[in-house]
Design a protein around this motif. Structure first.
Motif, PDB file in Angstrom:
ATOM      1  N   GLU A 132      14.701 -39.204  -5.753  1.00  0.00           N
ATOM      2  CA  GLU A 132      15.137 -40.580  -5.480  1.00  0.00           C
ATOM      3  C   GLU A 132      16.605 -40.808  -5.822  1.00  0.00           C
ATOM      4  O   GLU A 132      17.138 -41.891  -5.619  1.00  0.00           O
ATOM      5  CB  GLU A 132      14.260 -41.579  -6.260  1.00  0.00           C
ATOM      6  N   ARG A 133      17.267 -39.761  -6.365  1.00  0.00           N
ATOM      7  CA  ARG A 133      18.670 -39.961  -6.752  1.00  0.00           C
ATOM      8  C   ARG A 133      19.590 -39.843  -5.556  1.00  0.00           C
ATOM      9  O   ARG A 133      19.244 -39.308  -4.513  1.00  0.00           O
ATOM     10  CB  ARG A 133      19.052 -38.946  -7.846  1.00  0.00           C
ATOM     11  N   SER A 134      20.795 -40.358  -5.732  1.00  0.00           N
ATOM     12  CA  SER A 134      21.769 -40.319  -4.655  1.00  0.00           C
ATOM     13  C   SER A 134      22.459 -38.951  -4.673  1.00  0.00           C
ATOM     14  O   SER A 134      22.804 -38.429  -5.731  1.00  0.00           O
ATOM     15  CB  SER A 134      22.783 -41.443  -4.885  1.00  0.00           C
ATOM     16  N   VAL A 135      22.637 -38.370  -3.493  1.00  0.00           N
ATOM     17  CA  VAL A 135      23.188 -37.015  -3.394  1.00  0.00           C
ATOM     18  C   VAL A 135      24.590 -36.928  -4.007  1.00  0.00           C
ATOM     19  O   VAL A 135      24.960 -35.914  -4.597  1.00  0.00           O
ATOM     20  CB  VAL A 135      23.225 -36.557  -1.917  1.00  0.00           C
ATOM     21  N   ASP A 136      25.362 -38.013  -3.903  1.00  0.00           N
ATOM     22  CA  ASP A 136      26.753 -37.936  -4.375  1.00  0.00           C
ATOM     23  C   ASP A 136      26.881 -38.008  -5.896  1.00  0.00           C
ATOM     24  O   ASP A 136      27.967 -37.879  -6.432  1.00  0.00           O
ATOM     25  CB  ASP A 136      27.640 -38.997  -3.685  1.00  0.00           C
ATOM     26  N   GLU A 137      25.757 -38.206  -6.602  1.00  0.00           N
ATOM     27  CA  GLU A 137      25.878 -38.191  -8.067  1.00  0.00           C
ATOM     28  C   GLU A 137      25.160 -36.986  -8.694  1.00  0.00           C
ATOM     29  O   GLU A 137      24.802 -37.005  -9.863  1.00  0.00           O
ATOM     30  CB  GLU A 137      25.365 -39.509  -8.674  1.00  0.00           C
ATOM     31  N   LEU A 138      24.980 -35.934  -7.889  1.00  0.00           N
ATOM     32  CA  LEU A 138      24.330 -34.723  -8.405  1.00  0.00           C
ATOM     33  C   LEU A 138      25.381 -33.695  -8.792  1.00  0.00           C
ATOM     34  O   LEU A 138      26.521 -33.746  -8.335  1.00  0.00           O
ATOM     35  CB  LEU A 138      23.420 -34.120  -7.334  1.00  0.00           C
ATOM     36  N   SER A 139      24.956 -32.726  -9.610  1.00  0.00           N
ATOM     37  CA  SER A 139      25.850 -31.618  -9.937  1.00  0.00           C
ATOM     38  C   SER A 139      25.925 -30.677  -8.727  1.00  0.00           C
ATOM     39  O   SER A 139      25.081 -30.740  -7.824  1.00  0.00           O
ATOM     40  CB  SER A 139      25.316 -30.851 -11.136  1.00  0.00           C
ATOM     41  N   GLY A 140      26.925 -29.798  -8.726  1.00  0.00           N
ATOM     42  CA  GLY A 140      27.096 -28.855  -7.616  1.00  0.00           C
ATOM     43  C   GLY A 140      25.846 -28.024  -7.349  1.00  0.00           C
ATOM     44  O   GLY A 140      25.448 -27.831  -6.203  1.00  0.00           O
ATOM     45  N   GLY A 141      25.210 -27.560  -8.443  1.00  0.00           N
ATOM     46  CA  GLY A 141      24.016 -26.724  -8.297  1.00  0.00           C
ATOM     47  C   GLY A 141      22.852 -27.501  -7.712  1.00  0.00           C
ATOM     48  O   GLY A 141      22.113 -27.002  -6.863  1.00  0.00           O
ATOM     49  N   GLU A 142      22.692 -28.747  -8.168  1.00  0.00           N
ATOM     50  CA  GLU A 142      21.604 -29.583  -7.642  1.00  0.00           C
ATOM     51  C   GLU A 142      21.835 -29.876  -6.162  1.00  0.00           C
ATOM     52  O   GLU A 142      20.909 -29.827  -5.354  1.00  0.00           O
ATOM     53  CB  GLU A 142      21.543 -30.909  -8.415  1.00  0.00           C
ATOM     54  N   ARG A 143      23.098 -30.157  -5.823  1.00  0.00           N
ATOM     55  CA  ARG A 143      23.406 -30.501  -4.424  1.00  0.00           C
ATOM     56  C   ARG A 143      23.150 -29.307  -3.504  1.00  0.00           C
ATOM     57  O   ARG A 143      22.628 -29.455  -2.414  1.00  0.00           O
ATOM     58  CB  ARG A 143      24.863 -30.978  -4.316  1.00  0.00           C
ATOM     59  N   LYS A 144      23.476 -28.109  -3.992  1.00  0.00           N
ATOM     60  CA  LYS A 144      23.201 -26.912  -3.181  1.00  0.00           C
ATOM     61  C   LYS A 144      21.707 -26.792  -2.915  1.00  0.00           C
ATOM     62  O   LYS A 144      21.282 -26.410  -1.832  1.00  0.00           O
ATOM     63  CB  LYS A 144      23.687 -25.653  -3.916  1.00  0.00           C
TER      64      LYS A 144
END
Ligand code: ADP
Ligand code: MG
Length: 268
Positions: A132-144
């Motif tokens: 449910e989190r916003s993609v732009d507030e994730l760490s690089g690893g989470e976003r990958k």
């Protein structure tokens, strides 16, 4: 599965890929290596028709890629781009659901089956807790991992990865590449990965394609490609290549300018 035949590509007048021919077998884990500007990203883009070659062709299961519909390609081949950014603050689950778009009817509404598949993809990539989190507030690893989940939601046969471990710390590098390996080994996904990390490529890939100036310099299993001669010739720097004591795969160590340890070690 994918057959490249004498493929050449240019953006402007200079050829960036020249006469590339090789075949990717189903279930293979292929690494594409080579210096900056050698054509790795361009090659990946021709494999999913983000770019169309001026000469030669790509066949997917014997069908020319150029004759396939975009949706048909997306159901077979998913791409995880190098820069996994999003300009819009989508929620993770929305981002992953985008992977379902090649399967949606003309109304483009996702059904419960699509949500089920997206959930499974988030489960494999261990991002359900952050769905449910916003993609732009994730760490690089989470976003990958979100971008991998989106690719998995596409239910492809092939995943193309451009520099998947760049900008990740060693813990997240190993986590991420182990996830890719399990998708390959356990789910039979075919993987094509461009990488700067020669040691990771050596450890994980079945075969490596070493590019130099848009041409295949060497193709084969890591032991044949990652040699001191090949790497020094193509990258133009001194390296020491020995064996990883645990995996027995070739291992590269960079040498400082003027360091003569290769000769010294060889003499001793
Ligand atoms: P790599 O991924 O191995 O670093 P690329 O495939 O990105 O290499 O680039 C290969 C060559 O094509 C480089 O010389 C690069 O400058 C050029 N190139 C890449 N993208 C473009 C583009 N959009 N327009 C023109 N030239 C490009
Ligand atoms: Mg690149």
């Amino acid at each position: 599965m994918i057959d490249l035949r004498s493929l050449s590509f240019r953006y402007r007048q200079d050829w960036v890929l020249q006469d590339i021919s090789f075949r990717i077998e189903k279930g293979e884990f292929i690494g594409v290596i080579g210096p900056n500007g050698s054509g790795k990203s361009t090659l990946l883009k021709t494999l999913c028709r983000l770019l169309s070659p001026q000469k030669g062709e790509v066949l997917v299961n014997s069908t020319p890629l150029k004759d396939m519909k975009q949706g048909e390609i997306a159901r077979k081949i998913a791409v995880v781009p190098q820069e996994a950014y999003s300009l819009f603050p989508f929620r993770v689950v929305e981002m992953v659901l985008m992977g379902r778009s090649p399967y949606l009817g003309h109304l483009m509404f996702e059904g419960s089956k699509d949500l089920e598949i997206a959930k499974k993809a988030m489960d494999w990539t261990e991002i359900l807790p952050i769905s449910e989190r916003s993609v732009d507030e994730l760490s690089g690893g989470e976003r990958k991992r979100v971008f991998i989940a989106r690719a998995l939601a596409q239910e492809p046969e092939v995943i193309l990865l451009d520099e998947p471990t760049a900008n990740l710390d060693i813990h997240h590098q190993v986590d991420f590449i182990d996830l890719i390996l399990s998708l390959n080994r356990e789910r039979g996904l075919t993987i094509v990965m461009a990488s700067h990390d020669l040691n990771i490529a050596s450890e994980y890939c079945d075969r490596l394609i070493l590019l130099r100036g848009g041409k295949i310099y060497k193709i084969g299993p890591p032991r044949e490609v990652i040699t001191r001669e090949n790497i020094e010739e193509v990258y133009g720097c001194k390296v020491w290549v020995d064996e990883n004591p645990i995996s027995k795969m070739p291992r590269i160590t960079l040498l400082k300018k003027g360091e003569h340890s290769i000769e010294t070690l060889e003499r001793d």
